[in-house]
Design a protein around this motif. Sequence first.
Motif, PDB file in Angstrom:
ATOM      1  N   UNK A  41       0.832  -1.208   0.000  1.00  0.00           N
ATOM      2  CA  UNK A  41       0.000   0.000   0.000  1.00  0.00           C
ATOM      3  C   UNK A  41       0.869   1.261   0.000  1.00  0.00           C
ATOM      4  N   UNK A  42       1.914   1.253   0.841  1.00  0.00           N
ATOM      5  CA  UNK A  42       2.825   2.406   0.883  1.00  0.00           C
ATOM      6  C   UNK A  42       3.564   2.567  -0.438  1.00  0.00           C
ATOM      7  N   UNK A  43       4.025   1.464  -1.000  1.00  0.00           N
ATOM      8  CA  UNK A  43       4.743   1.473  -2.279  1.00  0.00           C
ATOM      9  C   UNK A  43       3.856   2.049  -3.379  1.00  0.00           C
ATOM     10  N   UNK A  44       2.591   1.619  -3.397  1.00  0.00           N
ATOM     11  CA  UNK A  44       1.617   2.108  -4.382  1.00  0.00           C
ATOM     12  C   UNK A  44       1.407   3.613  -4.224  1.00  0.00           C
ATOM     13  N   UNK A  45       1.340   4.076  -2.976  1.00  0.00           N
ATOM     14  CA  UNK A  45       1.152   5.506  -2.724  1.00  0.00           C
ATOM     15  C   UNK A  45       2.359   6.314  -3.199  1.00  0.00           C
ATOM     16  N   UNK A  46       3.553   5.775  -2.996  1.00  0.00           N
ATOM     17  CA  UNK A  46       4.769   6.471  -3.426  1.00  0.00           C
ATOM     18  C   UNK A  46       4.805   6.603  -4.943  1.00  0.00           C
ATOM     19  N   UNK A  47       4.456   5.514  -5.634  1.00  0.00           N
ATOM     20  CA  UNK A  47       4.426   5.555  -7.103  1.00  0.00           C
ATOM     21  C   UNK A  47       3.410   6.582  -7.586  1.00  0.00           C
ATOM     22  N   UNK A  48       2.233   6.586  -6.948  1.00  0.00           N
ATOM     23  CA  UNK A  48       1.205   7.558  -7.338  1.00  0.00           C
ATOM     24  C   UNK A  48       1.687   8.981  -7.117  1.00  0.00           C
ATOM     25  N   UNK A  49       2.405   9.206  -6.014  1.00  0.00           N
ATOM     26  CA  UNK A  49       2.916  10.543  -5.706  1.00  0.00           C
ATOM     27  C   UNK A  49       3.979  10.962  -6.722  1.00  0.00           C
ATOM     28  N   UNK A  50       4.860  10.036  -7.081  1.00  0.00           N
ATOM     29  CA  UNK A  50       5.923  10.369  -8.040  1.00  0.00           C
ATOM     30  C   UNK A  50       5.365  10.620  -9.441  1.00  0.00           C
ATOM     31  N   UNK A  51       4.384   9.792  -9.834  1.00  0.00           N
ATOM     32  CA  UNK A  51       3.843   9.913 -11.189  1.00  0.00           C
ATOM     33  C   UNK A  51       2.683  10.911 -11.279  1.00  0.00           C
ATOM     34  N   UNK A  52       2.249  11.397 -10.111  1.00  0.00           N
ATOM     35  CA  UNK A  52       1.143  12.361 -10.037  1.00  0.00           C
ATOM     36  C   UNK A  52      -0.141  11.812 -10.657  1.00  0.00           C
ATOM     37  N   UNK A  53      -0.318  10.515 -10.501  1.00  0.00           N
ATOM     38  CA  UNK A  53      -1.535   9.879 -10.989  1.00  0.00           C
ATOM     39  C   UNK A  53      -1.701   8.538 -10.265  1.00  0.00           C
ATOM     40  N   UNK A  54      -2.926   8.095 -10.194  1.00  0.00           N
ATOM     41  CA  UNK A  54      -3.211   6.798  -9.595  1.00  0.00           C
ATOM     42  C   UNK A  54      -3.585   5.833 -10.700  1.00  0.00           C
ATOM     43  N   UNK A  55      -2.913   4.703 -10.752  1.00  0.00           N
ATOM     44  CA  UNK A  55      -3.215   3.744 -11.801  1.00  0.00           C
ATOM     45  C   UNK A  55      -3.548   2.378 -11.225  1.00  0.00           C
ATOM     46  N   UNK A  56      -4.451   1.710 -11.908  1.00  0.00           N
ATOM     47  CA  UNK A  56      -4.885   0.375 -11.499  1.00  0.00           C
ATOM     48  C   UNK A  56      -5.353  -0.385 -12.727  1.00  0.00           C
ATOM     49  N   UNK A  57      -5.007  -1.661 -12.781  1.00  0.00           N
ATOM     50  CA  UNK A  57      -5.425  -2.525 -13.895  1.00  0.00           C
ATOM     51  C   UNK A  57      -6.621  -3.349 -13.459  1.00  0.00           C
ATOM     52  N   UNK A  58      -7.715  -3.253 -14.216  1.00  0.00           N
ATOM     53  CA  UNK A  58      -8.924  -3.992 -13.863  1.00  0.00           C
ATOM     54  C   UNK A  58      -9.503  -4.650 -15.105  1.00  0.00           C
ATOM     55  N   UNK A  59     -10.270  -5.706 -14.865  1.00  0.00           N
ATOM     56  CA  UNK A  59     -10.982  -6.395 -15.939  1.00  0.00           C
ATOM     57  C   UNK A  59     -12.287  -6.915 -15.371  1.00  0.00           C
ATOM     58  N   UNK A  60     -13.077  -7.572 -16.212  1.00  0.00           N
ATOM     59  CA  UNK A  60     -14.373  -8.060 -15.740  1.00  0.00           C
ATOM     60  C   UNK A  60     -14.225  -9.162 -14.692  1.00  0.00           C
ATOM     61  N   UNK A  61     -13.057  -9.823 -14.637  1.00  0.00           N
ATOM     62  CA  UNK A  61     -12.839 -10.859 -13.625  1.00  0.00           C
ATOM     63  C   UNK A  61     -12.719 -10.268 -12.222  1.00  0.00           C
ATOM     64  N   UNK A  62     -12.386  -8.976 -12.149  1.00  0.00           N
ATOM     65  CA  UNK A  62     -12.131  -8.355 -10.854  1.00  0.00           C
ATOM     66  C   UNK A  62     -13.405  -8.017 -10.095  1.00  0.00           C
ATOM     67  N   UNK A  63     -14.563  -8.221 -10.731  1.00  0.00           N
ATOM     68  CA  UNK A  63     -15.819  -8.023 -10.020  1.00  0.00           C
ATOM     69  C   UNK A  63     -15.948  -9.018  -8.875  1.00  0.00           C
ATOM     70  N   UNK A  64     -15.450 -10.241  -9.073  1.00  0.00           N
ATOM     71  CA  UNK A  64     -15.652 -11.303  -8.081  1.00  0.00           C
ATOM     72  C   UNK A  64     -14.811 -11.117  -6.815  1.00  0.00           C
TER      73      UNK A  64
END
Length: 566
Positions: free
Chosen positions: A50-73
């Motif tokens: 979670x901290x690593x993800x926050x650092x990347x978002x802060x450095x890149x100035x954007x929040x990114x996430x990969x999702x697909x229809x399988x992620x509903x479950x």
Amino acid sequence: MLIKLSPFSLPRWLLMVLLVVTPFLYLPLSIDSYHLPRQVFIFLTGAVAFLYWSIISYQEKRFRISISRFDLYPILLFASIWVSFFLSSLTVSSLTSLFGPVTFSTLILLYFFTKTFAKEDKKIILLLFLSSLVFILLLLFPKLNFLNQSTPSFIRQLADQNSGWYIAAGNLKNLKNAVFGIGPGNFPLALAQNRPGTLTSTVLSGLNIPWQTNLYFQILTEYGVLGLGFFLLFCLKSLSNLSHLGNLSDLLPRLTFLLIFAFWQPNLVLLMFFFLILAIWNSNYSHTVNLNLKIPLFLLKTIFLFSVLIFLSFIYLIGRFYLAEVYYKKAFESQQISINKNTYQDIVKALELNDANPLYHLFLSRISLVSALSYAKNQSRGPKEEKILQSLFNQAIGEGQKAINLAPNNASFYFNLAEIYFNSLGYVLGASDFAITNYNNALSFDPKNPNYHFGLGKAYQSQKKFDLAERQFEITTVLDSSFANAYYNLYYALRQQGLYQQALSPLEQTKNLLPSDHPQFSQIVKELKVYENFVKEVTASGNLKNLEPPPISTSSVLLKQNFGQL
């Protein structure tokens, strides 16, 4: 590498270390409530991700996430688990149980994290595969495991698949439990309410069996049809995207995991590997969407600082919990030799660090009772010793009640408090009534436990309510026909009511069940001969008023001890 060498790269390296170290902390397979709480390392892995993800978002100035229809479950699984938690007992022990909401939330967080960055950070993925491979090898070939430890004798695995299904099916009879489950961490309650006949002996009913025979039964029992359905949909829908892979090389590992889940006891690390490997496979799905959400700088800074604060708070809390478990284990091992000053100091330190763990209060209540009974043996005790004795009984009762308050659905905690009150007869006002209340409370959760019926019978017997005691001892012998003490106490309760002929049979059964090398065997044989002659005399004369039954020569031992227990 996503992050160049800098202070911000520390979480990434820590994450890689945790991926390698955490699996080996789960060897051998053992009970997390006794050994050091290795579950916190999975929580720590999630916190670092979670901290690593926050650092990347802060450095890149954007929040990114990969999702697909399988992620509903997995999202629906996450929701159903938390609904089940809020509909059951809202306790810390339930929240942080081995397969509880915090655990599944951490695994789902790791799933989305791994899926989002799987294609970019190859080192993390390589370490994940290597650590999972080594762990599974050590799991399948235990002789290779150099970290072997012993598991306490009072802890057992529920190895019988039929018993596991019997408990899960019994839990489905209640509509709420069928849909939402009995609640996280409440498998012992499901076992108590649906105890199979194979687990009704005095020995087996006194053992701690903390989870189901396999992962599917575990999820079905604790989270109901809803939870199991979403979990299976998550697994099976991930298999349906194999057409784009072109071969079966990716199908076999997934099926292997699903088969292990069906025939192996629930294993948290295998579940973690399964979630992360599914994330890697699903990241290759052609319909995966990479969302890039631009976030204002001030909001990014706020999220980053918030994530750092959460991370540091989490590290502080799990540090306290881990250290508390260290002291608890020291106290546990110390009392196995003798209860001394260090035993008390260690368990008090554990409680100071984590007052929310009912097992710590249970442990302190039991060693306080043992110490009190030791003081009670001293017939020449003075006012000082009398004050200590009373203080120990009060402490045992108070800590036993705290354990119940923290885990109100645990039958064994009520039984523990009932035993404390029963053993404090003559020292605590109203002890016998409180004992009866708590024995009944225990039986309301676990009605097929012979130890609880036997304890209630003893409590009634202490009040000279021999007809009620007789009923409880009869139930005990039905549940466990090898329980020698139940037969002897049944004999005693019957003869106290003047039912001399009926009392002969349970006394004969006591003699048949006792091993010939038992210290009281010869006394029982002698008492049986005397009592048989008495019954013959009663039968011949038909006059009970002028006949006095022979004395109980072994009552001080046989009326209290339980030959069937460890």
